[in-house]
Design an enzyme around this catalytic site. Structure first.
Site, PDB file in Angstrom:
ATOM      1  N   ASP A 130       1.223  -0.522  -0.340  1.00 29.72           N
ATOM      2  CA  ASP A 130      -0.002  -0.210  -0.196  1.00 29.72           C
ATOM      3  C   ASP A 130       0.587   1.346  -0.037  1.00 29.72           C
ATOM      4  OD1 ASP A 130      -2.485  -1.537   0.035  1.00 29.72           O
ATOM      5  OD2 ASP A 130      -2.547  -1.791   1.830  1.00 29.72           O
ATOM      6  N   ARG A 180      -0.964  -0.841  -8.601  1.00 34.39           N
ATOM      7  CA  ARG A 180      -2.619  -0.724  -8.464  1.00 34.39           C
ATOM      8  C   ARG A 180      -2.313   1.002  -8.355  1.00 34.39           C
ATOM      9  NH1 ARG A 180      -3.357  -1.073  -2.639  1.00 34.39           N
ATOM     10  NH2 ARG A 180      -3.814  -3.606  -2.820  1.00 34.39           N
TER      11      ARG A 180
HETATM   12  C1  LIG Z   1      -8.588  -1.826  -3.331  1.00 33.58           C
HETATM   13  C2  LIG Z   1      -7.661  -0.539  -3.400  1.00 33.58           C
HETATM   14  C3  LIG Z   1      -6.545   0.304  -2.545  1.00 33.58           C
HETATM   15  C4  LIG Z   1      -6.170   1.337  -2.302  1.00 33.58           C
HETATM   16  N1  LIG Z   1      -5.353   1.330  -1.795  1.00 33.58           N
HETATM   17  C5  LIG Z   1      -4.843   2.652  -1.622  1.00 33.58           C
HETATM   18  C6  LIG Z   1      -3.206   2.825  -1.541  1.00 33.58           C
HETATM   19  O1  LIG Z   1      -2.815   2.012  -0.772  1.00 33.58           O
HETATM   20  N2  LIG Z   1      -3.046   4.396  -0.277  1.00 33.58           N
HETATM   21  C7  LIG Z   1      -3.960   5.565  -0.980  1.00 33.58           C
HETATM   22  O2  LIG Z   1      -3.815   6.122  -0.566  1.00 33.58           O
HETATM   23  N3  LIG Z   1      -5.326   4.714  -1.314  1.00 33.58           N
HETATM   24  C8  LIG Z   1      -5.780   3.414  -1.120  1.00 33.58           C
HETATM   25  N4  LIG Z   1      -7.122   3.787  -2.056  1.00 33.58           N
HETATM   26  C9  LIG Z   1      -8.030   4.809  -1.551  1.00 33.58           C
HETATM   27  C10 LIG Z   1      -8.302   5.245  -2.794  1.00 33.58           C
HETATM   28  O3  LIG Z   1      -7.109   6.190  -2.929  1.00 33.58           O
HETATM   29  C11 LIG Z   1      -9.012   6.145  -2.876  1.00 33.58           C
HETATM   30  O4  LIG Z   1      -9.092   6.829  -1.933  1.00 33.58           O
HETATM   31  C12 LIG Z   1     -10.922   5.569  -2.660  1.00 33.58           C
HETATM   32  O5  LIG Z   1     -10.804   4.621  -3.520  1.00 33.58           O
HETATM   33  C13 LIG Z   1     -12.101   6.565  -2.749  1.00 33.58           C
HETATM   34  O6  LIG Z   1     -11.076   7.071  -4.251  1.00 33.58           O
HETATM   35  P1  LIG Z   1     -11.944   6.775  -5.568  1.00 33.58           P
HETATM   36  O7  LIG Z   1     -11.411   5.880  -6.330  1.00 33.58           O
HETATM   37  O8  LIG Z   1     -13.460   5.471  -5.232  1.00 33.58           O
HETATM   38  O9  LIG Z   1     -13.410   7.386  -6.147  1.00 33.58           O
HETATM   39  P2  LIG Z   1     -14.278   8.502  -5.422  1.00 33.58           P
HETATM   40  O10 LIG Z   1     -14.765  10.514  -6.614  1.00 33.58           O
HETATM   41  O11 LIG Z   1     -14.247   8.970  -3.934  1.00 33.58           O
HETATM   42  O12 LIG Z   1     -15.440   8.049  -5.474  1.00 33.58           O
HETATM   43  C14 LIG Z   1     -16.205   7.297  -6.879  1.00 33.58           C
HETATM   44  C15 LIG Z   1     -17.811   6.954  -5.634  1.00 33.58           C
HETATM   45  O13 LIG Z   1     -16.926   5.531  -5.192  1.00 33.58           O
HETATM   46  C16 LIG Z   1     -18.013   5.931  -3.737  1.00 33.58           C
HETATM   47  N5  LIG Z   1     -16.848   5.617  -2.859  1.00 33.58           N
HETATM   48  C17 LIG Z   1     -16.096   6.221  -3.392  1.00 33.58           C
HETATM   49  N6  LIG Z   1     -15.000   6.096  -1.777  1.00 33.58           N
HETATM   50  C18 LIG Z   1     -16.048   5.739  -0.719  1.00 33.58           C
HETATM   51  C19 LIG Z   1     -16.385   5.448   0.503  1.00 33.58           C
HETATM   52  N7  LIG Z   1     -15.778   5.476   1.322  1.00 33.58           N
HETATM   53  N8  LIG Z   1     -17.883   5.193   0.468  1.00 33.58           N
HETATM   54  C20 LIG Z   1     -18.586   5.053   0.446  1.00 33.58           C
HETATM   55  N9  LIG Z   1     -18.869   5.252  -0.937  1.00 33.58           N
HETATM   56  C21 LIG Z   1     -17.868   5.336  -1.747  1.00 33.58           C
HETATM   57  C22 LIG Z   1     -18.915   6.506  -4.257  1.00 33.58           C
HETATM   58  O14 LIG Z   1     -20.022   6.118  -4.470  1.00 33.58           O
HETATM   59  C23 LIG Z   1     -18.074   7.787  -5.265  1.00 33.58           C
HETATM   60  O15 LIG Z   1     -19.012   8.769  -5.552  1.00 33.58           O
HETATM   61  C24 LIG Z   1      -7.391   2.801  -2.202  1.00 33.58           C
HETATM   62  C25 LIG Z   1      -8.977   1.554  -2.988  1.00 33.58           C
HETATM   63  C26 LIG Z   1      -8.835   1.264  -3.517  1.00 33.58           C
HETATM   64  C27 LIG Z   1     -10.076   0.690  -4.771  1.00 33.58           C
END
Ligand SMILES: Cc1cc2nc3c(=O)[nH]c(=O)nc-3n(C[C@H](O)[C@H](O)[C@H](O)COP(=O)(O)OP(=O)(O)OC[C@H]3O[C@@H](n4cnc5c(N)ncnc54)[C@H](O)[C@@H]3O)c2cc1C
Length: 302
Positions: A130, A180
């Site tokens: 991560d 990722r």
């Molecule tokens: C498999 C995976 C691994 C990850 N690993 C890391 C990492 O190592 N380091 C790091 O900094 N970040 C990590 N993240 C988190 C990432 O950076 C984002 O903060 C997170 O995924 C929210 O962004 P989004 O791409 O879903 O887009 P957004 O624009 O935030 O969300 C898009 C849509 O997704 C849904 N959504 C998003 N988040 C939520 C929530 N918490 N609860 C409910 N609905 C939600 C909503 O419908 C929203 O409209 C990871 C995410 C995933 C999926």
């Protein structure tokens, strides 16, 4: 503003200790966390396997304060890899370097990661490192590259909100290290990161296309329907096979979209966190979508 408030709270150790030992902890976290034990994490991975969904297990924890704690984290992960293999699960493990002692000794941390990667390789699994806040980006990528060169079976994580990410992706692609791609979950200063969501999204799309064209089995980690739709369109247009990449999403978020991805025949891996050190992970999930706090509050008083 609210996002920054939750991210600030996520770093507060006093509140963290109080919350993690509170009797309401399970009630609060069950939507995003598989349970407190490895057994509960494995049970979720088994259910996912039955739904044709891959998984990556995260034993929650970060910023340990002694090398003994770091070794205990490593051992917990070694145990997780052993149990994944016993059950024949299509699972990798995800961890943070600060959980393995990065703040205390880079050498000790490296040795912990090497042990884990060696076991993952022997078991035909993988380790996903991560990405934490920008204080750690250089050290994390250095470690990922070093361990990947020795064992393979390592996935690095890149955050689309950082200005530097295009350069990092080019280097990782040249080294054939799987990436990722996520948007990024920490509070970063405007000098190094896009502050506006639309700029992060634009950069995500550009980086995603670079990864799909030139990367090694990249993971598109997002719940953003618009981005996922664009990925579908792009891979169809470029005739990129469904076995050349995977989508990744977090346990408990957008289950409707998860099902749609799998029904269309694409690969999906869910990030399945378990353990008692849930507070920072949980607060980052609230920061991403403050409406979650209302939802949880309603649940608590039900
Ligand atoms: C498999 C995976 C691994 C990850 N690993 C890391 C990492 O190592 N380091 C790091 O900094 N970040 C990590 N993240 C988190 C990432 O950076 C984002 O903060 C997170 O995924 C929210 O962004 P989004 O791409 O879903 O887009 P957004 O624009 O935030 O969300 C898009 C849509 O997704 C849904 N959504 C998003 N988040 C939520 C929530 N918490 N609860 C409910 N609905 C939600 C909503 O419908 C929203 O409209 C990871 C995410 C995933 C999926």
């Amino acid at each position: 503003m609210i996002r920054r408030f939750f991210l600030f709270l996520s770093t507060q150790g006093g509140i963290r200790r109080w919350m993690e030992t509170s009797p309401i902890s399970k009630k609060l976290t069950h939507r995003f966390v598989a349970g407190e034990t490895l057994e509960e994490g494995l049970a979720v991975c088994t259910e996912l396997q039955q739904e044709s969904i891959l998984s990556t297990l995260d034993n929650l924890g970060e910023n340990v304060t002694s090398l003994g704690e770091a070794a205990a984290s490593r051992d917990a992960y070694l145990e997780a890899l052993a149990r994944i293999a016993e059950r024949g699960l299509p699972s990798t493990v995800s961890f943070k370097l600060t959980q393995f002692g990065l703040d205390l000794s880079e050498d000790a941390c490296l040795e912990n990661v090497r042990q884990l990667a060696a076991k993952a390789k022997a078991n035909h699994s993988g380790v996903e490192i991560d990405m934490e806040s920008s204080d750690y980006t250089d050290r994390t990528l250095r470690m990922a590259e070093r361990v990947a060169a020795e064992f393979g079976c390592v996935r690095a994580v890149i955050q689309a909100y950082l200005f530097r990410s295009a350069g990092d992706i080019d280097r990782l692609n040249r080294l054939a290290i799987p990436v990722r791609l996520c948007k990024g979950a920490y509070n970063e200063p405007p000098a190094i990161a896009f502050a506006e969501k639309r700029d992060v999204d634009r950069n995500y799309l550009a980086l995603m296309k670079t990864l799909l064209d030139k990367g090694t089995y990249p993971a598109i980690a997002t719940h953003d329907e618009r981005i996922i739709g664009e990925a579908f369109r792009y891979v169809r247009e470029r005739r990129i096979g469904q076995d050349k990449f995977e989508f990744q999403m977090l346990y408990g978020i957008r289950r409707d979209l998860q099902r749609r991805i799998v029904d269309l025949g694409y690969r999906l891996r869910l990030y399945v966190p378990y353990g008692t050190a849930w507070y920072p992970y949980f607060m980052r999930r609230l920061a991403e979508r403050p409406a979650n706090a209302l939802f949880l509050a309603r649940n608590l008083f039900r």
